[in-house]
Design an enzyme around this catalytic site. Structure first.
Site, PDB file in Angstrom:
ATOM      1  N   HIS A 156       0.798  -1.228   0.000  1.00 40.98           N
ATOM      2  CA  HIS A 156       0.000   0.000   0.000  1.00 40.98           C
ATOM      3  C   HIS A 156       0.837   1.287   0.000  1.00 40.98           C
ATOM      4  O   HIS A 156       0.712   2.144  -0.866  1.00 40.98           O
ATOM      5  CB  HIS A 156      -0.889   0.046   1.254  1.00 40.98           C
ATOM      6  CG  HIS A 156      -1.735  -1.156   1.462  1.00 40.98           C
ATOM      7  ND1 HIS A 156      -2.903  -1.373   0.789  1.00 40.98           N
ATOM      8  CD2 HIS A 156      -1.599  -2.212   2.311  1.00 40.98           C
ATOM      9  CE1 HIS A 156      -3.466  -2.501   1.195  1.00 40.98           C
ATOM     10  NE2 HIS A 156      -2.686  -3.026   2.126  1.00 40.98           N
TER      11      HIS A 156
HETATM   12  C1  BDR Z   1      -2.808   0.593   5.485  1.00 44.21           C
HETATM   13  O1  BDR Z   1      -2.962   0.011   6.771  1.00 44.21           O
HETATM   14  C2  BDR Z   1      -1.738  -0.470   7.250  1.00 44.21           C
HETATM   15  O2  BDR Z   1      -1.893  -1.759   7.739  1.00 44.21           O
HETATM   16  C3  BDR Z   1      -0.759  -0.382   6.110  1.00 44.21           C
HETATM   17  O3  BDR Z   1       0.522  -0.031   6.605  1.00 44.21           O
HETATM   18  C4  BDR Z   1      -1.323   0.699   5.234  1.00 44.21           C
HETATM   19  O4  BDR Z   1      -0.879   1.977   5.627  1.00 44.21           O
HETATM   20  C5  BDR Z   1      -3.565  -0.256   4.489  1.00 44.21           C
HETATM   21  O5  BDR Z   1      -4.912  -0.329   4.826  1.00 44.21           O
END
Ligand code: BDR
Ligand code: CA
Length: 314
Positions: free
Chosen positions: A244
Site C-alpha cells: 500500500h
Molecule cells: C494501510 O494500513 C496499514 O496496515 C498499512 O501499513 C497501510 O498503511 C492499508 O490499509
C-alpha cells in the site's frame, strides 16, 4: 535541475510503510526527507518509533530525524494490526536494534515548527498511517495549514470498500475524527486508496527481483513481503499482497503511473457499521465540493520497475 521536494513522512511501520520510507530515501534527487514522524497504528507507538529507525539504519541513513508522536487516536481506543504485520510490525526478518537516537521533540511539535520555518508551500506531508499527528498539528497550530504544499496519503477506498471492517480501510478507521479534520482542512489532497493498492500486488517474479538485488535492502524487502503475503493470500485468495504505502512515494516520483479524479470525499464518523468509511463521490452525484484527488488506477508494472530500480541504489 529543480531542487528536491521537501517531504515529511508520517508513518506507523509496518512492512509496507518501511518500503515507502526506503523508496523515498533512495530518491534524494527528487525527495528530501526532512523527518519521519511516527504514530500509533499497525502496532503501538513505541514499536513504530523503533521500526522507523530500524528502516533508516537499513537504508544507511541514520541521520534522518525520527520523532515519536501521538500514541492513541483523537477520540477512540487504538486498533492495531498485528494480525497483518506481526507482533513487531516488521515481522519477516530479524534486523538489529536501532542505534540512532529517537529525537526528543514530539512529532507534532516538529511538524508545527518545520511548517513555520520552511517557506510556505514548500513542504509536502506524506501520511501513511492514521492521521492523528497531522490532525493534532492542524488543531494546535491552524496557521500551518495554509503553509502545507500538499498532502499525499494512503487511506480509504471506494470500489474495494474496506479491509479492517467491511466498510472501512485501516488508516481511516483507526482515527476517523483525525481523517475528517484533515480531509476538511482545505489542503491540496491526494488519496491513494485500496482501489489502487489492490491493483499492484506482489507476484513471485516481483518479489524474486527484490531478493536478487545486491546488498541488504532487497532481500529484507523480499522477506517482509513473504511474511505479510500470507495474510492477503488467505483472505483474498490472491497470488500476492498489496504494497500500500509506497504508492504515495511513487506518486510523488512518477505521477504518470497513476490516474484518478478530483472528487468530494467525506469521512464517516458516526456510522454503526461504517465507521471510518471514505464516502468517495466517484460518480459526482452529491453536488458536494471537490476536496481530494482520488487515485483510481496504477501502472503496476511501472510501479514495481521503479521500486526495484530505486531499492537497488541502497
Ligand atoms: C494501510 O494500513 C496499514 O496496515 C498499512 O501499513 C497501510 O498503511 C492499508 O490499509
Ligand atoms: Ca501504514
Amino acid at each position: 535541475m529543480t531542487a528536491p521536494r521537501k517531504i515529511i513522512i508520517d508513518t506507523d511501520p509496518g512492512q509496507d510503510d518501511a518500503v515507502a520510507i526506503l523508496l523515498a530515501l533512495a530518491s534524494p534527487e527528487a525527495l528530501e526527507v526532512l523527518g519521519i514522524t511516527c504514530v500509533a497504528g499497525n502496532v503501538p507507538l513505541a514499536l513504530t518509533a523503533k521500526n522507523a529507525r530500524i528502516v533508516c539504519e537499513l537504508a544507511g541513513r541514520p541521520e534522518v530525524p525520527v520523532y515519536a508522536g501521538c500514541d492513541a487516536p483523537l477520540a477512540r481506543k487504538l486498533v492495531t494490526a498485528e494480525h497483518v504485520h506481526g507482533k513487531t510490525g516488521l515481522d519477516g526478518i530479524d534486523l538489529p536494534e536501532p542505534r540512532m537516537p529517537l529525537q526528543k521533540q514530539h512529532a507534532v511539535d516538529f511538524l508545527i515548527d518545520t511548517l513555520r520555518a520552511e517557506p510556505a508551500g514548500t513542504v509536502t506531508l506524506v501520511p501513511i498511517g492514521p492521521l492523528t499527528n497531522i490532525a493534532t498539528a492542524f488543531a494546535r497550530a491552524p496557521d500551518i495549514v495554509g503553509r502545507v504544499a500538499g498532502i499525499v496519503l494512503m487511506g480509504g477506498a471506494y470500489f474495494e470498500v474496506g479491509n479492517i471492517t467491511p466498510a472501512a480501510e485501516f488508516n481511516i478507521h483507526v482515527d476517523p475524527e483525525a481523517a475528517q479534520a484533515v480531509f476538511a482542512a482545505g489542503v491540496p489532497l491526494t488519496v491513494m486508496p485500496l482501489d489502487v493498492t489492490h491493483k499492484a500486488l506482489t507476484t513471485r517474479p516481483r518479489v524474486e527481483a527484490f531478493r536478487a538485488l545486491p546488498g541488504r535492502v532487497g532481500p529484507a524487502v523480499a522477506a517482509w513481503t513473504d511474511f505479510f503475503e500470507r495474510f492477503d493470500k488467505e483472505k483474498y485468495g490472491s497470488d500476492g499482497a498489496p504494497l500500500h504505502d509506497p504508492c504515495t512515494i511513487a506518486w510523488l516520483l512518477r505521477p504518470d503511473l497513476f490516474t484518478g479524479r478530483r472528487i468530494n470525499v467525506e469521512i464517516e464518523t458516526e456510522g454503526r457499521f461504517t465507521l471510518g468509511m471514505t464516502v468517495a463521490d466517484w460518480w459526482r452525484v452529491s453536488g458536494r465540493p471537490e476536496n481530494a484527488f482520488f487515485v483510481g488506477d496504477i501502472d503496476a508494472e511501472g510501479f514495481y520497475a521503479l521500486l526495484t530500480e530505486r531499492l537497488a541504489r541502497l
